[in-house]
Every structure is written in structure tokens, then in C-alpha cells.
Design a protein around this motif. Structure first.
Motif, PDB file in Angstrom:
ATOM      1  N   LEU A  81      -2.518   0.358  -3.251  1.00 23.82           N
ATOM      2  CA  LEU A  81      -2.395   1.744  -2.789  1.00 23.82           C
ATOM      3  C   LEU A  81      -2.746   1.832  -1.311  1.00 23.82           C
ATOM      4  CD1 LEU A  81      -3.729   4.029  -5.651  1.00 23.82           C
ATOM      5  CD2 LEU A  81      -1.464   3.066  -5.304  1.00 23.82           C
ATOM      6  N   VAL A  82      -1.960   2.612  -0.586  1.00 20.32           N
ATOM      7  CA  VAL A  82      -2.145   2.740   0.866  1.00 20.32           C
ATOM      8  C   VAL A  82      -3.545   3.273   1.179  1.00 20.32           C
ATOM      9  CG1 VAL A  82      -1.282   3.976   2.903  1.00 20.32           C
ATOM     10  CG2 VAL A  82       0.327   3.003   1.263  1.00 20.32           C
ATOM     11  N   ASP A  83      -4.066   4.179   0.333  1.00 21.95           N
ATOM     12  CA  ASP A  83      -5.388   4.767   0.542  1.00 21.95           C
ATOM     13  C   ASP A  83      -6.521   3.734   0.482  1.00 21.95           C
ATOM     14  OD1 ASP A  83      -4.201   7.187   0.817  1.00 21.95           O
ATOM     15  OD2 ASP A  83      -4.717   7.915  -1.184  1.00 21.95           O
ATOM     16  N   LYS A 102      -0.767   7.446 -10.423  1.00 23.92           N
ATOM     17  CA  LYS A 102       0.621   7.894 -10.421  1.00 23.92           C
ATOM     18  C   LYS A 102       0.874   8.799  -9.219  1.00 23.92           C
ATOM     19  CE  LYS A 102       4.126   9.718 -13.498  1.00 23.92           C
ATOM     20  NZ  LYS A 102       4.438  10.259 -14.806  1.00 23.92           N
ATOM     21  N   ASN A 103       2.055   8.691  -8.631  1.00 26.88           N
ATOM     22  CA  ASN A 103       2.531   9.472  -7.476  1.00 26.88           C
ATOM     23  C   ASN A 103       1.843   9.105  -6.161  1.00 26.88           C
ATOM     24  OD1 ASN A 103       4.338  10.934  -9.126  1.00 26.88           O
ATOM     25  ND2 ASN A 103       2.701  12.343  -9.689  1.00 26.88           N
ATOM     26  N   GLU A 104       0.978   8.098  -6.152  1.00 28.30           N
ATOM     27  CA  GLU A 104       0.350   7.647  -4.910  1.00 28.30           C
ATOM     28  C   GLU A 104       1.227   6.596  -4.236  1.00 28.30           C
ATOM     29  OE1 GLU A 104      -2.516   8.650  -3.355  1.00 28.30           O
ATOM     30  OE2 GLU A 104      -2.587  10.256  -4.844  1.00 28.30           O
ATOM     31  N   LEU A 105       1.133   6.510  -2.907  1.00 24.38           N
ATOM     32  CA  LEU A 105       1.903   5.506  -2.166  1.00 24.38           C
ATOM     33  C   LEU A 105       1.304   4.125  -2.386  1.00 24.38           C
ATOM     34  CD1 LEU A 105       2.559   7.314   1.230  1.00 24.38           C
ATOM     35  CD2 LEU A 105       4.139   6.995  -0.678  1.00 24.38           C
ATOM     36  N   ILE A 106       2.187   3.149  -2.597  1.00 28.47           N
ATOM     37  CA  ILE A 106       1.761   1.773  -2.825  1.00 28.47           C
ATOM     38  C   ILE A 106       2.540   0.849  -1.895  1.00 28.47           C
ATOM     39  CG2 ILE A 106       3.409   1.456  -4.725  1.00 28.47           C
ATOM     40  CD1 ILE A 106       1.297  -0.359  -6.066  1.00 28.47           C
ATOM     41  N   ARG A 107       1.828  -0.088  -1.291  1.00 22.65           N
ATOM     42  CA  ARG A 107       2.448  -1.090  -0.429  1.00 22.65           C
ATOM     43  C   ARG A 107       2.554  -2.377  -1.247  1.00 22.65           C
ATOM     44  NH1 ARG A 107      -1.002  -0.950   3.402  1.00 22.65           N
ATOM     45  NH2 ARG A 107       0.056   0.642   4.623  1.00 22.65           N
ATOM     46  N   PHE A 108       3.728  -2.954  -1.293  1.00 21.66           N
ATOM     47  CA  PHE A 108       3.944  -4.175  -2.070  1.00 21.66           C
ATOM     48  C   PHE A 108       4.842  -5.122  -1.300  1.00 21.66           C
ATOM     49  CE2 PHE A 108       7.348  -1.321  -3.138  1.00 21.66           C
ATOM     50  CZ  PHE A 108       8.469  -2.122  -3.258  1.00 21.66           C
ATOM     51  N   ARG A 109       4.829  -6.378  -1.715  1.00 25.74           N
ATOM     52  CA  ARG A 109       5.743  -7.347  -1.113  1.00 25.74           C
ATOM     53  C   ARG A 109       6.816  -7.689  -2.130  1.00 25.74           C
ATOM     54  NH1 ARG A 109       5.005 -12.800  -2.318  1.00 25.74           N
ATOM     55  NH2 ARG A 109       3.268 -13.172  -3.715  1.00 25.74           N
ATOM     56  N   VAL A 110       8.012  -7.943  -1.635  1.00 27.94           N
ATOM     57  CA  VAL A 110       9.155  -8.251  -2.502  1.00 27.94           C
ATOM     58  C   VAL A 110       9.078  -9.713  -2.916  1.00 27.94           C
ATOM     59  CG1 VAL A 110      11.672  -8.382  -2.605  1.00 27.94           C
ATOM     60  CG2 VAL A 110      10.561  -6.497  -1.377  1.00 27.94           C
ATOM     61  N   THR A 111       9.115  -9.960  -4.222  1.00 27.25           N
ATOM     62  CA  THR A 111       9.131 -11.338  -4.732  1.00 27.25           C
ATOM     63  C   THR A 111      10.491 -11.716  -5.315  1.00 27.25           C
ATOM     64  OG1 THR A 111       8.274 -10.650  -6.894  1.00 27.25           O
ATOM     65  CG2 THR A 111       6.655 -11.333  -5.225  1.00 27.25           C
ATOM     66  N   ARG A 123      -2.113  -9.553  -2.335  1.00 29.13           N
ATOM     67  CA  ARG A 123      -2.701  -9.988  -1.066  1.00 29.13           C
ATOM     68  C   ARG A 123      -3.460  -8.838  -0.422  1.00 29.13           C
ATOM     69  NH1 ARG A 123       2.596 -12.920   1.608  1.00 29.13           N
ATOM     70  NH2 ARG A 123       2.842 -14.563   0.047  1.00 29.13           N
ATOM     71  N   ASP A 124      -4.340  -9.169   0.538  1.00 29.61           N
ATOM     72  CA  ASP A 124      -5.041  -8.138   1.289  1.00 29.61           C
ATOM     73  C   ASP A 124      -4.031  -7.264   2.019  1.00 29.61           C
ATOM     74  OD1 ASP A 124      -7.475  -9.051   0.458  1.00 29.61           O
ATOM     75  OD2 ASP A 124      -7.966 -10.087   2.322  1.00 29.61           O
ATOM     76  N   GLY A 125      -4.280  -5.955   2.012  1.00 30.77           N
ATOM     77  CA  GLY A 125      -3.372  -5.008   2.644  1.00 30.77           C
ATOM     78  C   GLY A 125      -2.352  -4.441   1.684  1.00 30.77           C
TER      79      GLY A 125
END
Length: 197
Positions: free
Chosen positions: A192-194, A151-160, A187-189
Motif C-alpha cells: 500500500l502506498v500509505d 480494499k479501495n486503497e492504492l497499492i504499488r506492485f511490480r509486474v511478474t 520488495r521494499d517500497g
């Protein structure tokens, strides 16, 4: 992510504002009407951008109660609108986890959901800690490492998907959020950004 949307509307100017610059008054009224609101099938209005066309004003007589003789100006203008594209990658913060998936906030937009089916596989939901975990297995060592969606961590996602309720069903429109985004971290990448150096 951000686009321009052309809008046409009749914008009122109150009689007490007639002496001021009409462009400033029109801009103020447009911002009050549209900024931070969602236009169906268009997106979240962020800011007024520019005027395209300002036509002559029509002044209607007022009754002194509801209407006080406003001038209605036919205006075409552009708004800066948030509506991400399908497969666009965004970064937000994890604000919650449930057995259905993750809830993500972009800061200015809260209604982002990542269903459990769109998480990295294999995955598992830890009911005690109420969070999802990606069970990554190293191909060389066969060792399993747990990557938690904290929770509260940055997450990278793709829009579906960008979803608007169907306007032809008024009751359905009232129950659902005016706009929501569905995402995936499959997908790879992504995730969570970390996790990704």
C-alpha cells in the motif's frame, strides 16, 4: 507500460462515406475495430496513433444485403497499446481479497492478480474480515505491526507476468481472460502506498 504496435488491416469504407475525407473515415473504422480490445500477445489497444501506409482501395460489388459495395483499403497504422514490462512498477487500487490473493484494478484495466505467494512475508489471511495482512516485525524492538491490504486503497506492485491464453487451444482461450497481469509486492517500497512515506 505503453508502446506502439504496428498493425496491417483491410479497412472498409461505406459508399455513403466516399465523399468525406478518407483518412477520417479510416481512423474512425480503426478506432471502432481496435480501441478497448485486446490483441493476442500484443496488449490492450488504447488509442489510434498514426498512419504508416495507406494503399489503394479495392471496391467489391455488393449484394445489397450483407455487403453494399464497400471500398477496402489496405492500411498500416500504429496503435498505442498497454502491455507492461516484466519488473515494471505500477500503482492500482485493491478491489478484492480472497484466500488466493489480491485483485487489483488500474482503472482502465481490471485483470490484475497478486497471488498470496507474492505478498510480503510473513503474511496471513484474515478470513473473518476477508483481507490479507503483512505481519511486519521491527528488528530493533521485536514488536509486530499489522499492515492490512485495505480494499479501495492504492497499492504499488511490480509486474511478474503478462498472460495471454494459448491460441492453439480454442476452448482454453474461451475460458480464460484475453489478457491478465500477475503482480508481486515482495520488495521494499511495494505494498500500500500509505505504508511508505
Amino acid at each position: 507500460m505503453f508502446t506502439l504496435a504496428l498493425v496491417a488491416d483491410d479497412v472498409p469504407i461505406k459508399p455513403e462515406d466516399f465523399r468525406d475525407d478518407h483518412r477520417d473515415q479510416l481512423k474512425r473504422q480503426i478506432q471502432l475495430r481496435y480501441v478497448d480490445k485486446i490483441l493476442p500477445d500484443v496488449g490492450l489497444c488504447i488509442e489510434f496513433y498514426n498512419f504508416v501506409n495507406i494503399k489503394d482501395a479495392i471496391i467489391y460489388p455488393g449484394d445489397g444485403k450483407i455487403s453494399c459495395g464497400e471500398a477496402f483499403v489496405k492500411v498500416e497504422f500504429n496503435l498505442i497499446v498497454f502491455q507492461p514490462f516484466i519488473d515494471e512498477w505500477l500503482v492500482g487500487a485493491v478491489v478484492g481479497s480472497s484466500p488466493q490473493g489480491l485483485q487489483v484494478s488500474l482503472g482502465f484495466f481490471q485483470d490484475v492478480e497478486i497471488p498470496s505467494a507474492n505478498l510480503r512475508t510473513p503474511y496471513m489471511y484474515d478470513a473473518k474480515q476477508e483481507r490479507w495482512v503483512w505481519l511486519y516485525q521491527d528488528e530493533e524492538t521485536r514488536e509486530t505491526m499489522n499492515y492490512f491490504y485495505e480494499k479501495n486503497e492504492l497499492i504499488r506492485f511490480r509486474v511478474t507476468g503478462v498472460n495471454f491464453p494459448d491460441a492453439s487451444w480454442p476452448k482454453e482461450r474461451q475460458k480464460r481472460k484475453p489478457m491478465s497481469i500477475t503482480g508481486a509486492v515482495d520488495r521494499d517500497g511495494l505494498g500500500l502506498v500509505d505504508w511508505w512515506p
